[in-house]
Write an enzyme that holds these catalytic residues in place. Structure first.
Site, PDB file in Angstrom:
ATOM      1  N   LYS A 114       0.811  -1.216   0.000  1.00  0.00           N
ATOM      2  CA  LYS A 114       0.000   0.000   0.000  1.00  0.00           C
ATOM      3  C   LYS A 114       0.847   1.270   0.000  1.00  0.00           C
ATOM      4  CE  LYS A 114      -4.070  -2.074   2.171  1.00  0.00           C
ATOM      5  NZ  LYS A 114      -5.010  -2.050   3.333  1.00  0.00           N
ATOM      6  N   LYS A 197     -10.622 -10.472  -9.818  1.00  0.00           N
ATOM      7  CA  LYS A 197     -11.675 -10.533  -8.814  1.00  0.00           C
ATOM      8  C   LYS A 197     -12.775  -9.528  -9.127  1.00  0.00           C
ATOM      9  CE  LYS A 197     -11.258 -11.009  -4.433  1.00  0.00           C
ATOM     10  NZ  LYS A 197     -10.909 -10.847  -2.999  1.00  0.00           N
ATOM     11  N   LYS A 200     -15.619  -3.353  -7.026  1.00  0.00           N
ATOM     12  CA  LYS A 200     -16.389  -2.135  -7.271  1.00  0.00           C
ATOM     13  C   LYS A 200     -15.554  -1.082  -7.993  1.00  0.00           C
ATOM     14  CE  LYS A 200     -15.527   0.644  -3.145  1.00  0.00           C
ATOM     15  NZ  LYS A 200     -16.172   1.491  -2.136  1.00  0.00           N
TER      16      LYS A 200
END
Length: 334
Positions: A114, A197, A200
């Site tokens: 991240k 995957k 959204k």
């Protein structure tokens, strides 16, 4: 047995979230009720502060996630609350910051992923949030924690922190939480790309079935889902090199609570012209009641917030003795 698990407060939930996480929580709740154990499920709104999210978005998504969990079957048999309503999480986290070590956090794979190359510009919260994750479960003396592949390292960190705290202060305060092993959650992939995957963040809305989609939209998306021209085989293993076909069979099996092999046995030799309508009917039958209940709950957001407040009261009652014991162990006034 006490199971504790948190979920990110992300809005616009889709079928992958429902089958991969939410449905598993409902199953855990049922198992714990039968076995005389407890489930605590929380919305990780404090963890959300480590990313870029507006206050309005965070507040709205917390209520929407809570409503989704309630619409899916989470009820008073479990304790549902949002993390920020129980200050013991943050208070214990600060105490545990004195136990956790920089080297442990530096090795966290998600921190490396991240933060990327801009580690100096990343927030302290992003670096240290695994300590809050440890506090999330240790404050309730959790015996078991559901974890996916991406969270196993964090559970190991929680166990390391618990063991070091117990040793450093010569107490037997924190049990070492074990991973919760339940029915394997299916990995739901994009309807447009069987190698990615369902997400959204995908720019194509046709790649996912949103829990807010109406019946016609669900049927349309499944009708347009990417497949191949071959009929279904009589063995699920034979779909290993056919990712889109495998994904649709996996979705059918998960919605129907069936083994994927039984699905291909039923539809063996048939093409997707026959399979997709059957899958659409099943998806509509399962998701329709969830959507209806979700819309009903979101029509009264204050009531959802009140439910979270009641859950927080129950959670605080369980957390307070552990926090006080930790404070006493380190010499703080209590």
């Amino acid at each position: 047995m006490r199971v504790v698990s948190g979920i990110q407060t992300t809005g616009n939930l889709h079928l992958g979230n429902y089958l991969g996480a939410i449905k598993q929580w409902v199953a855990m709740q049922d198992i714990q009720e039968k076995n005389g154990g407890e489930c605590l499920f929380f919305l990780a709104d404090l963890h959300a502060l480590t990313g870029n999210i507006s206050p309005r978005e965070l507040a709205n998504s917390t209520i929407e996630m809570a409503a989704t969990l309630m619409a899916s079957g989470i009820d008073d048999r479990a304790i549902l609350f949002n993390q920020a309503r129980v200050p013991a999480h943050a208070e214990l986290c600060w105490i545990l910051n004195g136990t956790a070590r920089m080297g442990w956090l530096n090795r966290m794979t998600q921190w490396k992923d991240k933060a990327g190359k801009n580690r100096e510009g990343a927030s302290v919260g992003l670096f240290a949030y695994p300590v809050l994750q440890a506090a999330d479960v240790l404050v309730y003396k959790a015996t078991h924690v559901p974890v996916g592949e991406d969270q196993k390292q964090h559970l190991e960190l929680a166990r390391d922190i618990a063991a070091k705290f117990n040793t450093d202060f010569e107490v037997e305060l924190f049990p070492l939480p074990e991973p919760f092993i339940s029915k394997a959650a299916p990995r739901i992939m994009s309807l447009r790309d069987g190698s990615a995957k369902m997400s959204k963040s995908d720019p194509s809305d046709l790649s996912r079935i949103n829990l807010s989609d109406d019946d016609d939209m669900i049927a349309q998306k499944l009708r347009k889902a990417k497949t191949d021209p071959e009929p279904l085989p009589d063995s699920f293993d034979a779909l290993a090199e056919r990712p889109e076909a495998k994904n649709l069979v996996t979705i059918f099996a998960a919605l129907a609570d069936r083994d994927p092999q039984s699905v291909v046995t039923e539809f063996a030799g048939q093409g997707f012209g026959a399979f997709k309508p059957a899958l659409a009917d099943l998806a509509i039958a399962v998701l329709g009641p969830v959507r209806a209940r979700l819309n009903q709950l979101l029509a009264d957001r204050d009531a959802v917030g009140a439910q979270l407040a009641r859950g927080a009261e129950r959670a605080s009652t369980l957390a307070e003795p552990t926090l006080k014991a930790a404070q006493k162990a380190v010499g703080l006034q209590v």
